[in-house]
Write an enzyme that holds these catalytic residues in place. Structure first.
Site, mmCIF file in Angstrom:
data_model
loop_
_atom_site.group_PDB
_atom_site.id
_atom_site.type_symbol
_atom_site.label_atom_id
_atom_site.label_comp_id
_atom_site.label_asym_id
_atom_site.label_seq_id
_atom_site.Cartn_x
_atom_site.Cartn_y
_atom_site.Cartn_z
ATOM 1 N N SER A 142 82.514 19.767 -28.556
ATOM 2 C CA SER A 142 82.901 19.811 -29.981
ATOM 3 C C SER A 142 83.861 18.661 -30.223
ATOM 4 C CB SER A 142 83.614 21.141 -30.273
ATOM 5 O OG SER A 142 84.310 21.081 -31.505
ATOM 6 N N TYR A 155 89.761 27.830 -28.107
ATOM 7 C CA TYR A 155 88.420 27.238 -28.277
ATOM 8 C C TYR A 155 88.490 25.734 -27.996
ATOM 9 C CZ TYR A 155 84.164 25.631 -30.629
ATOM 10 O OH TYR A 155 82.957 25.039 -30.918
HETATM 11 N N1 LIG Z 1 78.769 24.925 -35.731
HETATM 12 C C1 LIG Z 1 79.744 24.052 -35.484
HETATM 13 O O1 LIG Z 1 80.473 23.608 -36.389
HETATM 14 C C2 LIG Z 1 79.944 23.569 -34.095
HETATM 15 C C3 LIG Z 1 79.428 24.222 -32.999
HETATM 16 N N2 LIG Z 1 79.652 23.734 -31.755
HETATM 17 C C4 LIG Z 1 79.118 24.404 -30.589
HETATM 18 O O2 LIG Z 1 77.720 24.510 -30.725
HETATM 19 C C5 LIG Z 1 77.253 25.570 -29.903
HETATM 20 C C6 LIG Z 1 76.262 26.393 -30.688
HETATM 21 O O3 LIG Z 1 76.957 27.045 -31.732
HETATM 22 P P1 LIG Z 1 76.357 27.223 -33.201
HETATM 23 O O4 LIG Z 1 74.925 26.932 -33.209
HETATM 24 O O5 LIG Z 1 77.241 26.498 -34.102
HETATM 25 O O6 LIG Z 1 76.649 28.751 -33.446
HETATM 26 P P2 LIG Z 1 75.726 30.039 -33.571
HETATM 27 O O7 LIG Z 1 76.669 31.169 -33.713
HETATM 28 O O8 LIG Z 1 74.690 29.848 -34.610
HETATM 29 O O9 LIG Z 1 74.992 30.093 -32.174
HETATM 30 C C7 LIG Z 1 75.650 30.487 -31.015
HETATM 31 C C8 LIG Z 1 74.594 30.784 -29.987
HETATM 32 O O10 LIG Z 1 75.267 31.147 -28.772
HETATM 33 C C9 LIG Z 1 74.750 32.371 -28.344
HETATM 34 N N3 LIG Z 1 75.749 33.193 -27.692
HETATM 35 C C10 LIG Z 1 76.968 33.562 -28.167
HETATM 36 N N4 LIG Z 1 77.531 34.428 -27.334
HETATM 37 C C11 LIG Z 1 76.658 34.608 -26.310
HETATM 38 C C12 LIG Z 1 76.661 35.397 -25.150
HETATM 39 N N5 LIG Z 1 77.678 36.230 -24.869
HETATM 40 N N6 LIG Z 1 75.614 35.336 -24.309
HETATM 41 C C13 LIG Z 1 74.554 34.546 -24.594
HETATM 42 N N7 LIG Z 1 74.478 33.768 -25.677
HETATM 43 C C14 LIG Z 1 75.530 33.818 -26.530
HETATM 44 C C15 LIG Z 1 74.271 33.089 -29.592
HETATM 45 O O11 LIG Z 1 73.234 34.010 -29.248
HETATM 46 P P3 LIG Z 1 73.347 35.616 -29.285
HETATM 47 O O12 LIG Z 1 74.406 35.979 -30.280
HETATM 48 O O13 LIG Z 1 71.963 36.050 -29.654
HETATM 49 O O14 LIG Z 1 73.707 35.995 -27.880
HETATM 50 C C16 LIG Z 1 73.710 31.950 -30.406
HETATM 51 O O15 LIG Z 1 72.386 31.701 -30.040
HETATM 52 C C17 LIG Z 1 78.487 26.312 -29.437
HETATM 53 O O16 LIG Z 1 78.778 25.944 -28.107
HETATM 54 C C18 LIG Z 1 79.575 25.819 -30.371
HETATM 55 O O17 LIG Z 1 80.843 25.898 -29.794
HETATM 56 C C19 LIG Z 1 80.365 22.586 -31.559
HETATM 57 C C20 LIG Z 1 80.898 21.920 -32.599
HETATM 58 C C21 LIG Z 1 80.726 22.331 -33.958
HETATM 59 N N1 LIG Z 2 84.506 24.749 -35.870
HETATM 60 C C1 LIG Z 2 84.173 24.794 -34.498
HETATM 61 C C2 LIG Z 2 83.109 25.733 -34.250
HETATM 62 O O1 LIG Z 2 83.277 26.864 -34.561
HETATM 63 C C3 LIG Z 2 83.866 23.435 -33.977
HETATM 64 O O2 LIG Z 2 84.000 22.498 -34.779
HETATM 65 O O3 LIG Z 2 83.576 23.287 -32.805
#
Ligand SMILES: NC(=O)C1=CN([C@@H]2O[C@H](COP(=O)(O)OP(=O)(O)OC[C@H]3O[C@@H](n4cnc5c(N)ncnc54)[C@H](OP(=O)(O)O)[C@@H]3O)[C@@H](O)[C@H]2O)C=CC1
Ligand SMILES: N[C@@H](C=O)C(=O)O
Length: 268
Positions: A142, A155
């Site tokens: 991130s 985080y």
């Molecule tokens: N959106 C943003 O602004 C940003 C996101 N990120 C990173 O991107 C990645 C994806 O997040 P994003 O798509 O935004 O968020 P979402 O919440 O849409 O997706 C998160 C995913 O992670 C899975 N997940 C969460 N907890 C678990 C668990 N205990 N076991 C298995 N799978 C899990 C969820 O699946 P399920 O709940 O079905 O288990 C889901 O598929 C993350 O690592 C996040 O930190 C980084 C920077 C910015």
């Molecule tokens: N906002 C955070 C995700 O939840 C991120 O920027 O990584």
């Protein structure tokens, strides 16, 4: 291509957001997939969609990457699967709140999913990748790996780990065909903001990227051979300057003499 196998990309956290975006794009690129998350019904819907659109073979793997037994099960599966040529360590969770106010469960979830699971799944694929001299690990960090903010201190710390771990790993696999890419997205429109104290609607729309744009930029970065991809940073020279300053500072620490400002009686 791994032996006689069609290459398989494993995407963790593929049930929504960025992970589902990777699944769609990698299917379009000809990968078969293994999709990991807890919400199996969503993975199955996505599997059906990708099978119909691209003929993709999809293995749906229900797993809670916050749980030791499930991490161990996915580790074993990865280590025994020579068809796997890409691991997208995308699953992650962000629990927002003051460090003292978060529950122990919130803290454990961030550390276990964002750090422990990512590390262990990487370790599970790495020996096979190195032995076969191919494969790519894509670690989703991130922009908060670069800049900690209140309410997301833990985080941010987990994502700084992902950056630091990935960079060390890049050095470890240097000289092989194994690739390690770390991706630093800023705000992306996903469910990660749902139910938090900072819902997506409260972010200025101009700073929020779509999932498709983010994944396309990241894959373009991978195609360009980047180790570090900042999808929303227009001026790539900013990273170069940052990294050069970081290395200069690190080099300056390699000095057995206390700096003058820390010696009693000496002016700063
Ligand atoms: N959106 C943003 O602004 C940003 C996101 N990120 C990173 O991107 C990645 C994806 O997040 P994003 O798509 O935004 O968020 P979402 O919440 O849409 O997706 C998160 C995913 O992670 C899975 N997940 C969460 N907890 C678990 C668990 N205990 N076991 C298995 N799978 C899990 C969820 O699946 P399920 O709940 O079905 O288990 C889901 O598929 C993350 O690592 C996040 O930190 C980084 C920077 C910015
Ligand atoms: N906002 C955070 C995700 O939840 C991120 O920027 O990584």
């Amino acid at each position: 291509m791994a032996g006689n196998f069609k290459p398989v990309a494993v995407v963790t956290g593929a049930s929504s957001g960025i992970g589902a975006g990777y699944a769609r794009r990698l299917a379009a690129r000809g990968y078969d997939l293994a999709l990991v998350a807890r919400r199996v019904e969503r993975l199955e819907l996505l599997a059906r969609e990708l099978g119909e659109a691209h003929g993709t073979q999809v293995e749906v793997i229900g797993a809670d990457l916050g749980q030791e037994a499930d991490i161990a099960r996915i580790e074993q599966w990865l280590a025994g699967n020579p068809a796997v040529t890409m691991l997208v360590n995308n699953a992650g969770t962000s629990r927002m709140g003051g460090t003292g106010a978060l529950t122990d469960a919130d803290v454990a979830a961030m550390l276990t999913i964002n750090v422990t699971a990512l590390t262990r799944l990487t370790r599970a694929v790495l020996p096979g990748f190195v032995a076969r001299n191919e494969g790519a690990v894509v670690n989703i960090a991130s922009a908060l790996a670069l800049h900690s903010l209140p309410l997301v201190s833990i985080y941010s710390g987990t994502k700084a780990y992902v950056l630091g771990f990935s960079r060390g790993l890049q050095e470890e696999v240097a000289g092989t065909n194994v690739r390690v890419q770390v991706v630093l997205p800023a705000a992306v429109a996903t469910e990660i903001y749902d139910g938090t104290i900072l819902p997506l609607e409260q972010l200025p729309p101009e700073i929020v990227m779509s999932v498709d744009d983010m994944v396309d930029a990241s894959l373009a970065g991978l195609d360009r051979g980047e180790g570090i991809t900042l999808p929303s940073v227009a001026d790539g020279a900013l990273w170069d300057a940052y990294d050069a300053a970081r290395f200069e500072l690190f080099t300056a620490t390699q000095n057995g003499t206390p700096a003058a400002r820390y010696k009693s009686g000496q002016a700063a």
